[in-house]
Design a protein around this motif. Structure first.
Motif, PDB file in Angstrom:
ATOM      1  N   LYS A   1       0.628  -1.233   0.001  1.00  0.00           N
ATOM      2  CA  LYS A   1      -0.096   0.134   0.054  1.00  0.00           C
ATOM      3  C   LYS A   1       0.981   1.281  -0.069  1.00  0.00           C
ATOM      4  CE  LYS A   1      -3.504  -2.629   0.354  1.00  0.00           C
ATOM      5  NZ  LYS A   1      -4.354  -2.754  -0.816  1.00  0.00           N
ATOM      6  N   VAL A   2       2.026   1.328  -0.719  1.00  0.00           N
ATOM      7  CA  VAL A   2       2.853   2.341  -0.803  1.00  0.00           C
ATOM      8  C   VAL A   2       2.141   3.212  -2.117  1.00  0.00           C
ATOM      9  CG1 VAL A   2       5.190   3.219  -1.619  1.00  0.00           C
ATOM     10  CG2 VAL A   2       4.926   1.297  -0.252  1.00  0.00           C
ATOM     11  N   ASP A   3       2.187   4.728  -2.051  1.00  0.00           N
ATOM     12  CA  ASP A   3       1.189   5.410  -2.750  1.00  0.00           C
ATOM     13  C   ASP A   3       2.090   5.222  -4.515  1.00  0.00           C
ATOM     14  OD1 ASP A   3       3.342   7.972  -3.930  1.00  0.00           O
ATOM     15  OD2 ASP A   3       3.890   7.436  -1.796  1.00  0.00           O
ATOM     16  N   LYS A   4       1.167   5.340  -5.209  1.00  0.00           N
ATOM     17  CA  LYS A   4       1.722   4.898  -6.711  1.00  0.00           C
ATOM     18  C   LYS A   4       2.659   5.600  -7.300  1.00  0.00           C
ATOM     19  CE  LYS A   4      -1.000   4.874 -11.142  1.00  0.00           C
ATOM     20  NZ  LYS A   4      -2.127   5.025 -11.716  1.00  0.00           N
ATOM     21  N   GLN A   5       3.073   6.884  -7.101  1.00  0.00           N
ATOM     22  CA  GLN A   5       3.948   7.682  -7.471  1.00  0.00           C
ATOM     23  C   GLN A   5       5.558   7.153  -6.828  1.00  0.00           C
ATOM     24  OE1 GLN A   5       2.982  11.507  -6.299  1.00  0.00           O
ATOM     25  NE2 GLN A   5       2.213  12.159  -8.007  1.00  0.00           N
ATOM     26  N   THR A   6       5.483   6.876  -5.532  1.00  0.00           N
ATOM     27  CA  THR A   6       6.789   6.511  -4.890  1.00  0.00           C
ATOM     28  C   THR A   6       6.901   5.180  -5.575  1.00  0.00           C
ATOM     29  OG1 THR A   6       6.288   7.571  -2.940  1.00  0.00           O
ATOM     30  CG2 THR A   6       7.783   5.844  -2.663  1.00  0.00           C
ATOM     31  N   THR A   7       5.840   4.160  -5.623  1.00  0.00           N
ATOM     32  CA  THR A   7       6.142   3.003  -6.357  1.00  0.00           C
ATOM     33  C   THR A   7       6.718   2.779  -7.561  1.00  0.00           C
ATOM     34  OG1 THR A   7       4.444   1.928  -4.871  1.00  0.00           O
ATOM     35  CG2 THR A   7       5.092   0.643  -6.821  1.00  0.00           C
TER      36      THR A   7
ATOM     37  N   VAL B   1      10.795  11.226  -4.497  1.00  0.00           N
ATOM     38  CA  VAL B   1      11.763  11.153  -5.331  1.00  0.00           C
ATOM     39  C   VAL B   1      13.126  10.734  -4.478  1.00  0.00           C
ATOM     40  CG1 VAL B   1      13.666  12.343  -7.160  1.00  0.00           C
ATOM     41  CG2 VAL B   1      11.091  12.773  -7.143  1.00  0.00           C
ATOM     42  N   THR B   2      13.206  11.404  -3.546  1.00  0.00           N
ATOM     43  CA  THR B   2      14.576  11.286  -2.654  1.00  0.00           C
ATOM     44  C   THR B   2      14.455   9.691  -2.077  1.00  0.00           C
ATOM     45  OG1 THR B   2      14.764  13.677  -2.241  1.00  0.00           O
ATOM     46  CG2 THR B   2      15.759  12.201  -0.473  1.00  0.00           C
ATOM     47  N   ILE B   3      13.216   9.462  -1.552  1.00  0.00           N
ATOM     48  CA  ILE B   3      12.907   8.100  -0.973  1.00  0.00           C
ATOM     49  C   ILE B   3      13.149   6.955  -2.057  1.00  0.00           C
ATOM     50  CG2 ILE B   3      11.265   6.337  -0.288  1.00  0.00           C
ATOM     51  CD1 ILE B   3       9.824   8.779   0.927  1.00  0.00           C
ATOM     52  N   ALA B   4      13.095   7.306  -3.422  1.00  0.00           N
ATOM     53  CA  ALA B   4      13.311   6.198  -4.257  1.00  0.00           C
ATOM     54  C   ALA B   4      14.764   6.236  -4.272  1.00  0.00           C
ATOM     55  CB  ALA B   4      12.555   6.631  -5.678  1.00  0.00           C
TER      56      ALA B   4
ATOM     57  N   GLY C   1      17.874  17.597  -3.559  1.00  0.00           N
ATOM     58  CA  GLY C   1      18.224  17.688  -2.239  1.00  0.00           C
ATOM     59  C   GLY C   1      17.747  18.947  -1.457  1.00  0.00           C
ATOM     60  N   LEU C   2      17.861  20.188  -2.007  1.00  0.00           N
ATOM     61  CA  LEU C   2      17.745  21.419  -1.344  1.00  0.00           C
ATOM     62  C   LEU C   2      16.180  21.669  -1.327  1.00  0.00           C
ATOM     63  CD1 LEU C   2      19.718  24.009  -3.498  1.00  0.00           C
ATOM     64  CD2 LEU C   2      19.959  23.317  -1.038  1.00  0.00           C
ATOM     65  N   THR C   3      15.363  20.848  -1.984  1.00  0.00           N
ATOM     66  CA  THR C   3      14.006  20.860  -1.788  1.00  0.00           C
ATOM     67  C   THR C   3      13.182  19.680  -1.270  1.00  0.00           C
ATOM     68  OG1 THR C   3      13.765  20.074  -4.078  1.00  0.00           O
ATOM     69  CG2 THR C   3      13.529  22.420  -3.856  1.00  0.00           C
ATOM     70  N   THR C   4      14.032  18.792  -0.326  1.00  0.00           N
ATOM     71  CA  THR C   4      13.541  17.454   0.406  1.00  0.00           C
ATOM     72  C   THR C   4      13.399  17.941   1.756  1.00  0.00           C
ATOM     73  OG1 THR C   4      14.422  16.288  -1.515  1.00  0.00           O
ATOM     74  CG2 THR C   4      13.970  15.200   0.654  1.00  0.00           C
ATOM     75  N   HIS C   5      12.170  17.480   2.086  1.00  0.00           N
ATOM     76  CA  HIS C   5      12.100  17.933   3.579  1.00  0.00           C
ATOM     77  C   HIS C   5      11.960  16.660   4.462  1.00  0.00           C
ATOM     78  CE1 HIS C   5      10.991  21.894   2.631  1.00  0.00           C
ATOM     79  NE2 HIS C   5      10.114  21.638   1.587  1.00  0.00           N
ATOM     80  N   LEU C   6      12.876  16.719   5.431  1.00  0.00           N
ATOM     81  CA  LEU C   6      12.768  15.352   6.238  1.00  0.00           C
ATOM     82  C   LEU C   6      11.786  15.110   6.912  1.00  0.00           C
ATOM     83  CD1 LEU C   6      16.525  16.021   7.930  1.00  0.00           C
ATOM     84  CD2 LEU C   6      15.913  14.417   6.112  1.00  0.00           C
TER      85      LEU C   6
ATOM     86  N   LYS D   1      10.043  11.327   6.736  1.00  0.00           N
ATOM     87  CA  LYS D   1       9.539  10.400   8.095  1.00  0.00           C
ATOM     88  C   LYS D   1       8.151   9.952   7.757  1.00  0.00           C
ATOM     89  CE  LYS D   1       9.471  11.044  12.938  1.00  0.00           C
ATOM     90  NZ  LYS D   1       9.945  11.860  14.271  1.00  0.00           N
ATOM     91  N   GLN D   2       7.250  10.728   7.373  1.00  0.00           N
ATOM     92  CA  GLN D   2       5.877  10.749   7.148  1.00  0.00           C
ATOM     93  C   GLN D   2       5.838   9.654   6.163  1.00  0.00           C
ATOM     94  OE1 GLN D   2       3.664  14.089   5.896  1.00  0.00           O
ATOM     95  NE2 GLN D   2       1.629  13.021   6.347  1.00  0.00           N
ATOM     96  N   ALA D   3       6.576   9.173   5.233  1.00  0.00           N
ATOM     97  CA  ALA D   3       6.153   7.995   4.304  1.00  0.00           C
ATOM     98  C   ALA D   3       6.639   6.836   4.935  1.00  0.00           C
ATOM     99  CB  ALA D   3       7.571   8.222   3.268  1.00  0.00           C
ATOM    100  N   GLY D   4       7.271   6.840   6.016  1.00  0.00           N
ATOM    101  CA  GLY D   4       7.485   5.474   6.982  1.00  0.00           C
ATOM    102  C   GLY D   4       8.497   4.688   6.133  1.00  0.00           C
TER     103      GLY D   4
END
Length: 360
Positions: A133-139, A168-171, A320-325, A329-332
């Motif tokens: 059940k990961v969101d479609k975009q991240t998957t 994008v950063t998670i991927a 990286g500049l536009t990625t918020h930690l 964290k919320q993505a799990g």
């Protein structure tokens, strides 16, 4: 002004972009220098670390500390780097490959790449959306990185997926983590003798190139065995990179809903007409063809490769500049679990695919 002229004009930075672009450019040069220096300082013991990895990490540190205070004057340039600069980087990637190199490894490498790419992406999508059940975009972004060419594929797919920066950063993180493990694990398994009964040295090169995430990681895993195996691995990997263009076209079609009439399901042709063709990916293929058939000086080729490295690093630094930690964290932990499962699939499933092709 027609659509083509508007498209070309969009790659020309305006005055409002310059400040942000200068900052991103300086950041990318620092990351390239640091990557080279780390290799020298460690006598080559730090392997597989790329300027792209450093760019996103350093960019994230600045993006969550200093950058928010200056985001207003820098934002337009940073967004330009994430968009147009990224597309230019994908185009210039073509200077790293020729069709002659593709022909040198033959049909087995092409078949392995195609089967690994297709199976990996489809399996990632099914597991991510249906089971975890990961969101479609991240998957989709994780699947793109695992199945094609790591971080470059993730950021190339982003203009079509239109995901938020933290996705994008998670991927990219899954590529860095599991690709680095692969780079170390593959030669270890080979030296233990676990792969030799099934794969020759040439087959191991194809296996490495068709299943490890990043080009830099493939270089390390292949050359650890021998320079010849390294060459086979890298060329096989670059064939996977060439598959990026048709992949993005199919992905664009799959994500296009089309305009339905009277509430009816849109027709196939209606969806085709709505597809946003990733021209930057096809220009990459064109550059590969030109690189094959036109005589280019070594100095020119090296210059274009250097420019491409700078452009890719700029895009990752801007990301990286536009990625918020907080968003990461919320993505799990589920995206990392998905990346780990696909890491296992690439080793075992990709290995079985390569063994099967080697017996054909």
């Amino acid at each position: 002004m027609n659509a083509f002229t508007q498209s070309v004009a969009s790659y020309i930075p305006r005055a409002r972009h310059l400040t942000g672009l200068i900052v991103v450019f300086i950041g990318s040069l620092f990351c390239l220098w640091l990557n080279s220096s780390l290799d020298i300082w460690s006598n080559g013991r730090i392997v597989g670390l790329s300027s792209l990895t450093l760019a996103i990490l350093i960019g994230m540190v600045l993006g969550n500390t200093i950058y928010p205070k200056f985001s207003e004057p820098l934002g337009d340039g940073v967004d330009f780097a994430k968009g147009q600069i990224l597309r230019l980087a994908i185009m210039f990637y073509g200077f790293k490959l020729t069709l002659t190199e593709v022909a040198s490894v033959g049909l087995p490498a092409v078949m392995s790449d195609a089967l690994v790419l297709t199976s990996t992406f489809l399996l990632t999508y099914w597991l991510g959306t249906k089971w975890l059940k990961v969101d479609k975009q991240t998957t989709i972004l994780i699947g793109s990185g695992a199945s094609i060419c790591g971080a470059a594929a993730v950021i190339a797919a982003d203009p079509i997926v239109k995901a938020e920066a933290h996705k994008v950063t998670i991927a990219v993180a899954t590529v860095v983590v599991f690709g680095t493990i692969s780079m170390i694990l593959y030669p270890f398994l080979y030296h233990l003798g676990w792969l030799q009964p099934w794969l020759s040295a040439q087959d191991y090169g194809i296996y490495t190139g068709s299943t490890i995430h990043e080009v830099a990681q493939v270089v390390v895993a292949g050359n650890t065995i021998s320079p010849e195996v390294g060459d086979t691995a890298v060329v096989t990997k670059m064939i996977r990179v060439m598959m990026l263009a048709p992949f993005l076209l199919v992905l664009s079609f799959a994500l296009t809903k089309g305009d339905s009439e009277n509430g009816e399901k849109p027709s196939f042709m209606n969806r085709v007409q709505q597809v946003k063709v990733p021209w930057f990916a096809f220009i990459f293929i064109l550059i590969v063809v030109l690189h094959t058939w036109l005589t280019m000086s070594e100095g020119f080729e090296q210059t274009m490769i250097m420019i491409d490295d700078v452009l890719l690093t700029m895009a990752m630094f801007a990301l990286g500049l536009t990625t918020h930690l907080s968003a990461i964290k919320q993505a799990g932990v589920k995206p990392l679990i998905l990346g780990a499962i696909m890491f296992g699939w690439l080793i075992i499933g990709g290995g079985l695919i390569n063994i099967g092709i080697s017996f054909i």
